[in-house]
Design a protein around this motif. Structure first.
Motif, PDB file in Angstrom:
ATOM      1  N   ASN A   2       0.826  -1.193   0.000  1.00 33.49           N
ATOM      2  CA  ASN A   2       0.000   0.000   0.000  1.00 33.49           C
ATOM      3  C   ASN A   2       0.863   1.247   0.000  1.00 33.49           C
ATOM      4  OD1 ASN A   2      -2.050   1.828   0.252  1.00 33.49           O
ATOM      5  ND2 ASN A   2      -2.439   1.404   2.421  1.00 33.49           N
ATOM      6  N   CYS A   3       0.637   2.152  -0.977  1.00 30.21           N
ATOM      7  CA  CYS A   3       1.430   3.369  -1.091  1.00 30.21           C
ATOM      8  C   CYS A   3       0.953   4.464  -0.132  1.00 30.21           C
ATOM      9  CB  CYS A   3       1.369   3.913  -2.525  1.00 30.21           C
ATOM     10  SG  CYS A   3       2.173   2.841  -3.736  1.00 30.21           S
ATOM     11  N   ARG A  85       5.441   8.370  -3.577  1.00 25.01           N
ATOM     12  CA  ARG A  85       5.423   6.903  -3.502  1.00 25.01           C
ATOM     13  C   ARG A  85       4.694   6.293  -4.697  1.00 25.01           C
ATOM     14  NH1 ARG A  85       4.160   8.207   1.977  1.00 25.01           N
ATOM     15  NH2 ARG A  85       6.002   7.954   3.284  1.00 25.01           N
ATOM     16  N   VAL A  86       3.595   6.935  -5.093  1.00 23.34           N
ATOM     17  CA  VAL A  86       2.844   6.446  -6.250  1.00 23.34           C
ATOM     18  C   VAL A  86       3.699   6.528  -7.514  1.00 23.34           C
ATOM     19  CG1 VAL A  86       0.861   6.913  -7.750  1.00 23.34           C
ATOM     20  CG2 VAL A  86       0.582   6.965  -5.265  1.00 23.34           C
ATOM     21  N   SER A  88       7.007   6.558  -7.675  1.00 27.44           N
ATOM     22  CA  SER A  88       8.067   5.553  -7.581  1.00 27.44           C
ATOM     23  C   SER A  88       7.538   4.155  -7.862  1.00 27.44           C
ATOM     24  CB  SER A  88       8.703   5.585  -6.181  1.00 27.44           C
ATOM     25  OG  SER A  88       9.396   6.790  -5.969  1.00 27.44           O
ATOM     26  N   LYS A  89       6.338   3.863  -7.390  1.00 22.65           N
ATOM     27  CA  LYS A  89       5.719   2.554  -7.623  1.00 22.65           C
ATOM     28  C   LYS A  89       5.454   2.365  -9.115  1.00 22.65           C
ATOM     29  CE  LYS A  89       3.429  -1.200  -6.214  1.00 22.65           C
ATOM     30  NZ  LYS A  89       4.089  -2.320  -5.521  1.00 22.65           N
ATOM     31  N   HIS A  92       9.254   2.629 -10.969  1.00 24.18           N
ATOM     32  CA  HIS A  92      10.299   1.677 -10.580  1.00 24.18           C
ATOM     33  C   HIS A  92       9.766   0.367 -10.004  1.00 24.18           C
ATOM     34  CE1 HIS A  92      13.017   5.044 -11.197  1.00 24.18           C
ATOM     35  NE2 HIS A  92      12.326   5.755 -10.326  1.00 24.18           N
ATOM     36  N   GLY A  93       8.452   0.326  -9.757  1.00 27.91           N
ATOM     37  CA  GLY A  93       7.873  -0.882  -9.195  1.00 27.91           C
ATOM     38  C   GLY A  93       8.094  -1.015  -7.697  1.00 27.91           C
ATOM     39  N   ASP A  94       8.638   0.031  -7.073  1.00 30.26           N
ATOM     40  CA  ASP A  94       8.920  -0.011  -5.636  1.00 30.26           C
ATOM     41  C   ASP A  94       8.697   1.380  -5.058  1.00 30.26           C
ATOM     42  OD1 ASP A  94       9.786  -0.400  -3.061  1.00 30.26           O
ATOM     43  OD2 ASP A  94      11.860  -0.916  -3.580  1.00 30.26           O
ATOM     44  N   GLU A  95       7.716   1.495  -4.153  1.00 33.91           N
ATOM     45  CA  GLU A  95       7.392   2.799  -3.564  1.00 33.91           C
ATOM     46  C   GLU A  95       8.517   3.352  -2.694  1.00 33.91           C
ATOM     47  OE1 GLU A  95       5.222   2.432   0.572  1.00 33.91           O
ATOM     48  OE2 GLU A  95       3.971   1.543  -0.999  1.00 33.91           O
ATOM     49  N   ARG A  96       9.438   2.498  -2.259  1.00 33.14           N
ATOM     50  CA  ARG A  96      10.532   2.936  -1.392  1.00 33.14           C
ATOM     51  C   ARG A  96      11.702   3.533  -2.171  1.00 33.14           C
ATOM     52  NH1 ARG A  96      11.007  -2.743   1.602  1.00 33.14           N
ATOM     53  NH2 ARG A  96      10.841  -3.278  -0.612  1.00 33.14           N
ATOM     54  N   GLN A  97      11.646   3.422  -3.492  1.00 31.44           N
ATOM     55  CA  GLN A  97      12.697   3.998  -4.336  1.00 31.44           C
ATOM     56  C   GLN A  97      12.621   5.526  -4.248  1.00 31.44           C
ATOM     57  OE1 GLN A  97      14.974   2.377  -6.252  1.00 31.44           O
ATOM     58  NE2 GLN A  97      15.878   4.274  -7.032  1.00 31.44           N
TER      59      GLN A  97
END
Length: 314
Positions: A2-3, A85-86, A88-89, A92-97
């Motif tokens: 969840n973002c 976060r959205v 990045s998700k 990059h497929g990863d909200e933490r990027q």
């Protein structure tokens, strides 16, 4: 994954409350300089407010921004960080990027655009309450246009205020605006606010991220509070100074009461202000914005970052 993160909103609320208390006195001075008349400079404005209204004059209209701008900042910071976060998700497929500068710029601009929907009515009510002084109202009325006497001045009977404020408080102000101007009245000056906030938030979040990176010590898991304070303060000063021309137009449009309307819109306000007061009018209050922007934004970011650290450490 969840973002959406609620802690960003809670931390933004705490930071917003802190910044409102710190910055409201200078915000009142800024509003009077931009939308009022009869003030020679910042110091003269401060002295006039103190002499005529005592210290309480600097905190006029505080209750409403304290209740509303805290929510506003909560939404702004929550929206900005969750938007990153959205992005990045999606990219990059990863909200933490961590977002790059381009992605952060996009998130900042979207935040500025979104903020107008909530912030325009808040700013309008705050400015109407801050402008409630008899000299300011009388001056605005005298410049409003031609009436039956044909000489370009409002008739004296229109200024029978008897020293009483137009609005008894935030709720009365909102109800009066809705009754006399409708829902559109609450969004007077929103166009100028878009011109202020879309670039303004970009020049708020991007410099903060850059300064924080430059001032942070290597090897620390989180930035030092002093780095956050200085970075937030510098970002706030930069953002507010560059936004001053659009802020002047917004303040004048929002201070324009229905019964004393001087400006038909953004372009008319710009043209009339330039014709009557010259180009320098668009930089009125810039020094106050620079001074006020530092402690407000420093407190905002420090409150936000420390609260976020606390919530995520629970």
């Amino acid at each position: 994954m969840n973002c959406f993160h609620l802690d960003d909103f809670l931390a933004g609320w705490i930071g917003g409350a802190s910044s409102v208390i710190v910055g409201h006195p200078l915000d009142t001075v800024k509003t009077r300089l931009q939308a009022g008349k009869g003030y020679k400079n910042t110091l003269h404005c401060v002295l006039q407010i103190y002499r005529k209204e005592t210290v309480a004059g600097f905190f006029k209209g505080l209750s409403f921004p304290l209740a509303s701008i805290t929510v506003y900042n909560s939404v702004v910071f929550g929206f900005f960080n969750n938007t990153q976060r959205v992005i990045s998700k999606f990219r990059h497929g990863d909200e933490r990027q961590p977002c790059g500068m381009l992605d952060m710029t996009l998130a900042s601009m979207l935040t500025g655009l979104m903020s107008v929907g909530l912030g325009a009515p808040v700013d309008l009510v705050k400015i109407r309450l801050q402008m409630q002084t008899l000299p300011c109202l009388a001056e605005n009325l005298s410049l409003a246009g031609t009436t039956g006497n044909g000489n370009g001045n409002i008739a004296v009977r229109s200024v029978t205020l008897q020293g009483q404020p137009t609005y008894r408080g935030p709720i009365h102000c909102i109800s009066s605006i809705l009754r006399t101007e409708g829902i559109r009245g609450l969004y007077r000056g929103a166009g100028a606010m878009v011109l202020r906030d879309v670039p303004g938030y970009t020049l708020y979040f991007i410099p903060y991220a850059l300064f924080r990176r430059w001032l942070s010590s290597e090897g620390r898991s989180s930035p030092h509070p002093c780095s956050i304070w200085v970075s937030g303060g510098l970002a706030g000063s930069i953002s507010w100074v560059t936004a001053t021309p659009a802020d002047v137009v917004k303040s004048r449009l929002q201070a324009d009461a229905l019964h004393a309307r001087k400006y038909r819109g953004i372009v008319h306000c710009i043209v009339q202000s330039y014709k009557t007061e010259g180009i320098h009018v668009f930089f009125r209050g810039a020094s106050v914005n620079a001074i006020r922007g530092f402690p407000m934004s420093a407190t905002m970011f420090l409150g936000y970052e420390l609260s976020l650290q606390f919530f995520r450490g629970l």
